[in-house]
Every structure is written in structure tokens, then in C-alpha cells.
Design a protein around this motif. Structure first.
Motif, PDB file in Angstrom:
ATOM      1  N   GLU A  99       0.826  -1.194   0.000  1.00  0.00           N
ATOM      2  CA  GLU A  99       0.000   0.000   0.000  1.00  0.00           C
ATOM      3  C   GLU A  99       0.871   1.258   0.000  1.00  0.00           C
ATOM      4  O   GLU A  99       1.932   1.281   0.635  1.00  0.00           O
ATOM      5  N   PHE A 100       0.408   2.251  -0.724  1.00  0.00           N
ATOM      6  CA  PHE A 100       1.136   3.524  -0.788  1.00  0.00           C
ATOM      7  C   PHE A 100       0.310   4.605  -0.095  1.00  0.00           C
ATOM      8  O   PHE A 100      -0.789   4.917  -0.549  1.00  0.00           O
ATOM      9  N   PRO A 101       0.820   5.150   1.005  1.00  0.00           N
ATOM     10  CA  PRO A 101       0.085   6.228   1.663  1.00  0.00           C
ATOM     11  C   PRO A 101      -0.079   7.434   0.754  1.00  0.00           C
ATOM     12  O   PRO A 101       0.691   7.618  -0.201  1.00  0.00           O
ATOM     13  N   GLU A 102      -1.068   8.259   1.054  1.00  0.00           N
ATOM     14  CA  GLU A 102      -1.360   9.441   0.234  1.00  0.00           C
ATOM     15  C   GLU A 102      -0.136  10.337   0.091  1.00  0.00           C
ATOM     16  O   GLU A 102       0.110  10.912  -0.970  1.00  0.00           O
ATOM     17  N   VAL A 103       0.656  10.422   1.155  1.00  0.00           N
ATOM     18  CA  VAL A 103       1.831  11.297   1.116  1.00  0.00           C
ATOM     19  C   VAL A 103       2.843  10.828   0.073  1.00  0.00           C
ATOM     20  O   VAL A 103       3.527  11.633  -0.570  1.00  0.00           O
ATOM     21  N   ILE A 104       2.918   9.513  -0.138  1.00  0.00           N
ATOM     22  CA  ILE A 104       3.810   8.963  -1.164  1.00  0.00           C
ATOM     23  C   ILE A 104       3.304   9.351  -2.552  1.00  0.00           C
ATOM     24  O   ILE A 104       4.081   9.736  -3.443  1.00  0.00           O
ATOM     25  N   LEU A 105       2.002   9.220  -2.760  1.00  0.00           N
ATOM     26  CA  LEU A 105       1.430   9.573  -4.064  1.00  0.00           C
ATOM     27  C   LEU A 105       1.652  11.052  -4.372  1.00  0.00           C
ATOM     28  O   LEU A 105       1.917  11.430  -5.513  1.00  0.00           O
ATOM     29  N   GLU A 106       1.574  11.885  -3.338  1.00  0.00           N
ATOM     30  CA  GLU A 106       1.841  13.314  -3.517  1.00  0.00           C
ATOM     31  C   GLU A 106       3.304  13.557  -3.883  1.00  0.00           C
ATOM     32  O   GLU A 106       3.605  14.394  -4.739  1.00  0.00           O
ATOM     33  N   LYS A 107       4.206  12.796  -3.249  1.00  0.00           N
ATOM     34  CA  LYS A 107       5.632  12.932  -3.564  1.00  0.00           C
ATOM     35  C   LYS A 107       5.915  12.487  -4.997  1.00  0.00           C
ATOM     36  O   LYS A 107       6.772  13.064  -5.679  1.00  0.00           O
ATOM     37  N   ASN A 108       5.204  11.456  -5.450  1.00  0.00           N
ATOM     38  CA  ASN A 108       5.367  11.001  -6.832  1.00  0.00           C
ATOM     39  C   ASN A 108       5.070  12.139  -7.804  1.00  0.00           C
ATOM     40  O   ASN A 108       5.798  12.352  -8.783  1.00  0.00           O
ATOM     41  N   GLU A 121      16.166  13.240  -2.975  1.00  0.00           N
ATOM     42  CA  GLU A 121      15.084  13.503  -2.020  1.00  0.00           C
ATOM     43  C   GLU A 121      13.947  12.502  -2.196  1.00  0.00           C
ATOM     44  O   GLU A 121      13.368  12.014  -1.215  1.00  0.00           O
ATOM     45  N   PHE A 122      13.637  12.191  -3.440  1.00  0.00           N
ATOM     46  CA  PHE A 122      12.569  11.237  -3.757  1.00  0.00           C
ATOM     47  C   PHE A 122      12.899   9.858  -3.196  1.00  0.00           C
ATOM     48  O   PHE A 122      12.085   9.233  -2.499  1.00  0.00           O
ATOM     49  N   ILE A 123      14.099   9.379  -3.479  1.00  0.00           N
ATOM     50  CA  ILE A 123      14.514   8.060  -2.986  1.00  0.00           C
ATOM     51  C   ILE A 123      14.583   8.063  -1.458  1.00  0.00           C
ATOM     52  O   ILE A 123      14.145   7.111  -0.794  1.00  0.00           O
ATOM     53  N   GLY A 124      15.098   9.146  -0.903  1.00  0.00           N
ATOM     54  CA  GLY A 124      15.191   9.256   0.549  1.00  0.00           C
ATOM     55  C   GLY A 124      13.829   9.218   1.211  1.00  0.00           C
ATOM     56  O   GLY A 124      13.666   8.604   2.281  1.00  0.00           O
ATOM     57  N   PHE A 125      12.851   9.829   0.565  1.00  0.00           N
ATOM     58  CA  PHE A 125      11.500   9.825   1.117  1.00  0.00           C
ATOM     59  C   PHE A 125      10.935   8.404   1.130  1.00  0.00           C
ATOM     60  O   PHE A 125      10.313   7.977   2.111  1.00  0.00           O
ATOM     61  N   TYR A 126      11.150   7.651   0.046  1.00  0.00           N
ATOM     62  CA  TYR A 126      10.698   6.252   0.000  1.00  0.00           C
ATOM     63  C   TYR A 126      11.390   5.428   1.090  1.00  0.00           C
ATOM     64  O   TYR A 126      10.768   4.586   1.736  1.00  0.00           O
ATOM     65  N   ARG A 127      12.660   5.687   1.308  1.00  0.00           N
ATOM     66  CA  ARG A 127      13.400   4.921   2.316  1.00  0.00           C
ATOM     67  C   ARG A 127      12.919   5.249   3.730  1.00  0.00           C
ATOM     68  O   ARG A 127      12.961   4.384   4.617  1.00  0.00           O
ATOM     69  N   GLU A 128      12.477   6.476   3.936  1.00  0.00           N
ATOM     70  CA  GLU A 128      11.904   6.836   5.236  1.00  0.00           C
ATOM     71  C   GLU A 128      10.586   6.104   5.465  1.00  0.00           C
ATOM     72  O   GLU A 128      10.312   5.624   6.564  1.00  0.00           O
ATOM     73  N   GLU A 129       9.777   6.025   4.410  1.00  0.00           N
ATOM     74  CA  GLU A 129       8.476   5.359   4.525  1.00  0.00           C
ATOM     75  C   GLU A 129       8.617   3.844   4.583  1.00  0.00           C
ATOM     76  O   GLU A 129       7.850   3.169   5.269  1.00  0.00           O
ATOM     77  N   PHE A 130       9.596   3.322   3.847  1.00  0.00           N
ATOM     78  CA  PHE A 130       9.808   1.872   3.766  1.00  0.00           C
ATOM     79  C   PHE A 130      11.277   1.572   4.065  1.00  0.00           C
ATOM     80  O   PHE A 130      12.078   1.353   3.151  1.00  0.00           O
ATOM     81  N   PRO A 131      11.653   1.563   5.344  1.00  0.00           N
ATOM     82  CA  PRO A 131      13.074   1.458   5.741  1.00  0.00           C
ATOM     83  C   PRO A 131      13.772   0.178   5.280  1.00  0.00           C
ATOM     84  O   PRO A 131      15.002   0.143   5.218  1.00  0.00           O
ATOM     85  N   HIS A 132      13.002  -0.858   4.964  1.00  0.00           N
ATOM     86  CA  HIS A 132      13.628  -2.121   4.539  1.00  0.00           C
ATOM     87  C   HIS A 132      14.104  -2.076   3.086  1.00  0.00           C
ATOM     88  O   HIS A 132      14.815  -2.984   2.641  1.00  0.00           O
ATOM     89  N   LEU A 133      13.751  -1.024   2.344  1.00  0.00           N
ATOM     90  CA  LEU A 133      14.141  -0.938   0.935  1.00  0.00           C
ATOM     91  C   LEU A 133      15.500  -0.274   0.776  1.00  0.00           C
ATOM     92  O   LEU A 133      15.823   0.697   1.453  1.00  0.00           O
ATOM     93  N   GLU A 134      16.287  -0.805  -0.147  1.00  0.00           N
ATOM     94  CA  GLU A 134      17.547  -0.184  -0.532  1.00  0.00           C
ATOM     95  C   GLU A 134      17.290   0.780  -1.702  1.00  0.00           C
ATOM     96  O   GLU A 134      16.332   0.612  -2.461  1.00  0.00           O
ATOM     97  N   SER A 135      18.149   1.757  -1.849  1.00  0.00           N
ATOM     98  CA  SER A 135      17.982   2.747  -2.924  1.00  0.00           C
ATOM     99  C   SER A 135      17.903   2.083  -4.297  1.00  0.00           C
ATOM    100  O   SER A 135      17.065   2.449  -5.142  1.00  0.00           O
TER     101      SER A 135
END
Length: 202
Positions: free
Chosen positions: A32-41, A53-67
Motif C-alpha cells: 500500500e502507498f500512503p497518500e503522502v507517497i502519491l503526492e511525492k510522486n 530527495e525522492f529516494i530518501g523519502f521512500y526509504r523513510e516510509e519503507f526502511p527495509h528498501l535499498e535505494s
């Protein structure tokens, strides 16, 4: 009479798999993608935030993901760019019968993939009189201001323009401003058949 042809990029020239990024993310346990992620997209597509900044934001939301996983998932939508479509636009450019513009919702990560994987990309780009990517001009379709930007910049009359895009909301927005449109269906139509598909305009 059509004097200017405005082309989208994805699923007009580049083949896309629009469901691929979601599938890749689901495989990485992001369902699931929170609304804030869709806004960042959307912000990223308009170039309002950088790739880092975009990749960093995804990593903050989903810490288990690598860049790298984020970038690879994001690029999964891109399949290929058939060279025969480049040859089509190259011939059209050489004939000089029309003003040619590319207008695409494209972000930096995607265009970097294109530059790396499409050997004729720079030559393709040179075929156009103007080449507009959303992240470079800070507008995106279907907002009216992106079409108005193109019309005003090039002093175009809408009724003399044909806009080609695979997304219905984009062509509908352009049509409201008076442009002729072709809402191309990529599973059964191809841009190289333009002068057959829209022969009533030429």
C-alpha cells in the motif's frame, strides 16, 4: 489544417508496462502507498524534489528498501523503445512539413534509464523542435497550464495542433483548450500509422 504535432513519450514511442512498478514493490513487501507517497510522486514528476530527495523519502516510509531496489522498481515500467518509431519521427523531421514537439510526464530516474538503454535517444531528441519533460518545466499533464505553456511559448493556434497521448484524461484536457487529439490505444494502435488513423486532419 494541422501545422504542429505534439507527441507524448510513454506508450507512444516507448513501450510501457504500467502495472510493473506496483508488482515490483509488492514483491518487496510494499502493498500500500500512503497518500503522502502519491503526492511525492507527483512532486517528483514535476521536478519539485530531486531524485535523492525522492529516494530518501521512500526509504523513510519503507526502511527495509535499498535505494537500488527503489530505482529498479520505479524503472520496471519501461520496456523498450522500438527503433522503427525513431525512424518514423526522423523521417517526419527531415520532411519539415510540421512543427514537432514532445510533451511528456517524465521524471529524472526514467529519463536516465532511457539515456542509458536507448542508443539513439539523443538523435531522437534532435528530431523535435521542442522537447519538454515535466520534471524540467515543472508542469505535468493533465493540468491546463502545461498545454498553455506550450501554446504560448510557441505562439500556436490550438486548432492547428494535434496532440497524441495514450492517457484519456490528458487528451480530454487538451481538447478543452481547442487542440485536436488522438487518444492512442497502444495495444492496437501505433504512432507510425498517424497519417492513416487521423487522415481526416491532414
Amino acid at each position: 489544417m494541422i501545422k504542429t504535432i505534439i507527441f507524448d513519450f510513454g506508450d507512444v514511442f516507448v513501450n510501457l508496462d504500467k502495472a510493473a512498478t506496483k508488482k515490483e514493490m509488492e514483491a518487496l513487501k510494499v502493498s500500500e502507498f500512503p497518500e503522502v507517497i502519491l503526492e511525492k510522486n507527483l512532486e517528483y514528476e514535476k521536478g519539485l524534489i530531486s531524485s535523492d530527495e525522492f529516494i530518501g523519502f521512500y526509504r523513510e516510509e519503507f526502511p527495509h528498501l535499498e535505494s537500488e531496489q527503489i530505482v529498479n522498481s520505479w524503472n520496471a515500467i519501461l520496456i523498450d523503445f522500438p527503433e522503427y518509431r525513431y525512424q518514423f519521427i526522423k523521417k517526419l523531421s527531415e520532411e519539415k512539413d510540421y512543427h514537432l514537439i514532445l510533451l511528456s510526464n517524465t521524471n529524472e530516474i526514467h529519463i536516465d534509464w532511457i539515456k542509458k538503454n536507448v542508443p539513439f535517444f539523443e538523435d531522437f531528441k534532435k528530431c523535435f523542435d521542442a522537447f519538454y519533460l515535466s520534471h524540467e518545466i515543472n508542469f505535468r499533464k493533465p493540468n491546463a497550464n502545461i498545454y498553455e505553456f506550450v501554446l504560448e511559448t510557441h505562439e500556436l493556434q490550438p486548432q492547428e495542433c494535434l496532440f497524441i497521448d495514450d492517457t484519456k484524461e490528458n487528451t480530454e484536457a487538451a481538447a478543452q483548450l481547442g487542440l485536436h487529439t488522438w487518444n492512442i490505444e497502444p495495444t492496437r494502435e501505433d504512432v507510425i500509422d498517424l497519417f492513416t488513423a487521423k487522415k481526416e486532419l491532414f
